[in-house]
Design a protein around this motif. Structure first.
Motif, mmCIF file in Angstrom:
data_model
loop_
_atom_site.group_PDB
_atom_site.id
_atom_site.type_symbol
_atom_site.label_atom_id
_atom_site.label_comp_id
_atom_site.label_asym_id
_atom_site.label_seq_id
_atom_site.Cartn_x
_atom_site.Cartn_y
_atom_site.Cartn_z
ATOM 1 N N LYS A 127 -5.849 -1.656 1.402
ATOM 2 C CA LYS A 127 -7.077 -2.444 1.339
ATOM 3 C C LYS A 127 -7.286 -3.271 2.612
ATOM 4 N N CYS A 163 -4.983 -6.843 2.181
ATOM 5 C CA CYS A 163 -3.689 -6.845 1.494
ATOM 6 C C CYS A 163 -3.127 -5.433 1.562
ATOM 7 N N CYS A 182 -2.415 -3.414 -1.033
ATOM 8 C CA CYS A 182 -2.687 -2.565 -2.197
ATOM 9 C C CYS A 182 -3.240 -1.223 -1.714
ATOM 10 N N VAL A 200 -3.874 -4.064 -7.688
ATOM 11 C CA VAL A 200 -4.348 -5.416 -7.385
ATOM 12 C C VAL A 200 -3.155 -6.307 -7.047
ATOM 13 N N CYS A 201 -3.445 -7.401 -6.329
ATOM 14 C CA CYS A 201 -2.394 -8.362 -5.973
ATOM 15 C C CYS A 201 -3.059 -9.739 -5.849
ATOM 16 N N CYS A 248 -6.204 -9.708 -3.256
ATOM 17 C CA CYS A 248 -7.494 -9.101 -3.609
ATOM 18 C C CYS A 248 -8.031 -9.628 -4.934
HETATM 19 ZN ZN ZN Z 1 -4.334 -6.472 -3.146
#
Ligand code: ZN
Length: 478
Positions: A21, A24, A26, A38-39, A42
């Motif tokens: 992404k 990040c 991901c 997701v993290c 994001c």
């Molecule tokens: Zn993320």
């Protein structure tokens, strides 16, 4: 009813084909279980900090170069503030301003030579997706949130004036993005999305009319139909004495009609400001020139070169340019001293057909550029005729054997000697005395039947032109 002139601006969003992404690590992928990629970054959780994706920045600059843009040597990210459930941070990272976007003031040339001005090419992040659940409720999937997104906006006032040009622009832009490998171009999966804005004004006037923007278009066809529909709807409204609203409209694919969604926001509503978490991007000339020098030859330039240097028609050239792999395959064959026209013919007919049936790309098949060169030469030298050529190609496609070897092994060389052909012609005429009578009675069309019979006797190996000539000669005798 008044005559109107239409002005069509195009906003295209392309999801960049990066592995991760925008801010990040991901992974980027289509589909999958909701909220599995997701993290904290994001999802916009407090305390998380973004780190820009270098590959995404480079992809946008390469696109901007391909679109003849100026490059912002100093460029910043802004926050575009608005509330929507698919936007976890409450703002979207984007790029605001006239000369701040990574690329600005460029153009794209259509096949007919018309230039469509490009106002900007900028980098932002995608939002999540709202989902309607089977139980009647709604959910949100953040897998897409933070995927790097490139926005390409045409100039103002717009250069595009009808639905045909709008579609051509999009087709060509998509081809360039796929060519550069910066986007997979899959409109049906939403990785390429187009939002045209349309306004009309009476012929002979200058001031642009009130525009509407169309959302939810996911194919070339719907872009063409949507723009056409809006031009007609606006004209009908004005003709009836009505006023147009600046609004965002949805597109109903089933009814082929648009519907009002909301009154369009203005830029002020977003309260843009530079993102304090992201440092400015600064480039030097050597970096930009390095990217410029590494650019591949683009489809339009290739098409013009194929027509000029190889004598191909524009239609044939475009078929070879449908993707980069096909074009490179063709050029490799030509570089091996193959005849361009003959190789092109094989590629767009037999090869394309077999690949399509097998669901393969050129490199995945048993055929190499060398196969095409050999087969084109066998055909050009009349060593085999086109009917045998098809059989040889099918065999090579199946087994990978070289055309020369197949022709030798199966004794397929064309027979050009008069002796055996004349013998067969005589035999066929003798066996079809009544047909010969009809020919001599004036029904010259029956000659084709006799030619076919002779070719059959030669098992397709006789030189067809010679057979035709000898059949005629024999028929005209006595
Ligand atoms: Zn993320």
């Amino acid at each position: 009813m008044a005559n109107y002139v239409a002005s069509i601006g195009m906003e295209v969003h392309a999801e960049l084909a990066t592995r991760s992404k925008m801010f990040c690590r991901c992974p980027v992928a289509f589909g999958g279980e909701p909220n599995t990629r997701v993290c904290p970054v994001c999802l916009g959780l407090p305390g998380s900090l973004p780190v820009p994706n270098r590959q995404a920045i480079e992809m946008v600059i390469r696109t901007a170069l391909a679109l003849n843009c100026k490059i912002a040597m100093h460029s910043v990210f802004h926050r575009k503030n608005y509330f929507y459930p698919d936007l976890p941070k409450g703002y979207q990272v984007s790029q605001y301003g006239e000369t701040n976007p990574l690329g600005y003031h460029g153009w794209l040339e259509l096949a007919n030579g018309k230039r469509i001005g490009i106002r900007r090419v900028h980098l932002e992040e995608d939002t999540g997706k709202l989902m309607h659940l089977p139980n009647g409720g709604a959910g949100v999937d953040y897998n897409r949130a933070g995927v790097p997104l490139m926005e390409i906006v045409t100039d103002f006032p717009p250069d595009i004036t009808n639905e045909e040009e709008a579609k051509d622009y999009l087709v060509e832009l998509r081809q360039i993005l796929v060519w550069l490998g910066v986007c997979d171009g899959k409109m049906e999966e939403g990785s390429l999305r187009c939002e045209p804005n349309i306004s009309i004004r009476p012929e002979g006037t200058e001031t642009l009319g009130t525009k509407s923007e169309l959302k939810n278009l996911n194919s070339f066809r719907s872009v063409q139909l949507g723009v056409q529909f809006e031009i007609r709807r606006q004209a009908a409204t004005l003709d009836a004495g009505g006023t147009l609203l600046q609004e965002t409209r949805g597109w109903n694919e089933a009814n082929e009609s648009s519907y009002a969604m909301r009154i369009k926001e203005t830029e002020n509503d977003y309260r843009y400001f530079p993102d304090p978490d992201l440092i400015p991007m600064v480039f030097d000339d050597a970096y930009i020139e390095g990217l410029r020098n590494a650019m591949p030859e683009l489809p339009l330039a290739k098409s013009q070169r194929y027509q000029r240097d190889f004598g191909l028609s524009i239609k044939d050239a475009e078929r070879l340019l449908q993707d980069r792999e096909t074009a490179e395959f063709f050029e490799e064959a030509v570089a091996m001293k193959g005849d361009p026209k003959g190789i092109c013919n094989l590629m767009i007919s037999e090869f394309a057909k077999q690949l399509n049936e097998a669901g393969l790309s050129p490199r995945q098949s048993n055929i190499s550029p060398a196969h095409l060169v050999q087969l084109a030469n066998l055909l050009a030298s009349d060593t085999i005729n086109s009917k045998v050529g098809k059989e040889v190609f099918a065999e090579a496609f199946k087994s990978g054997a070289m055309p020369d070897a197949i022709v030798d092994e199966r004794s397929l060389r064309q027979i050009d000697d008069h002796g055996p052909i004349v013998e067969s012609v005589k035999a066929v005429l003798a066996a079809n005395a009544e047909v010969v009578e009809r020919y001599r009675g004036g029904q010259t069309g029956v000659a084709g039947f006799l030619v076919g019979q002779v070719m059959k006797m030669g098992q397709g190996r006789f030189n067809p032109q010679l057979v035709q000539q000898l059949v005629r000669e024999e028929l005209e005798r006595t």
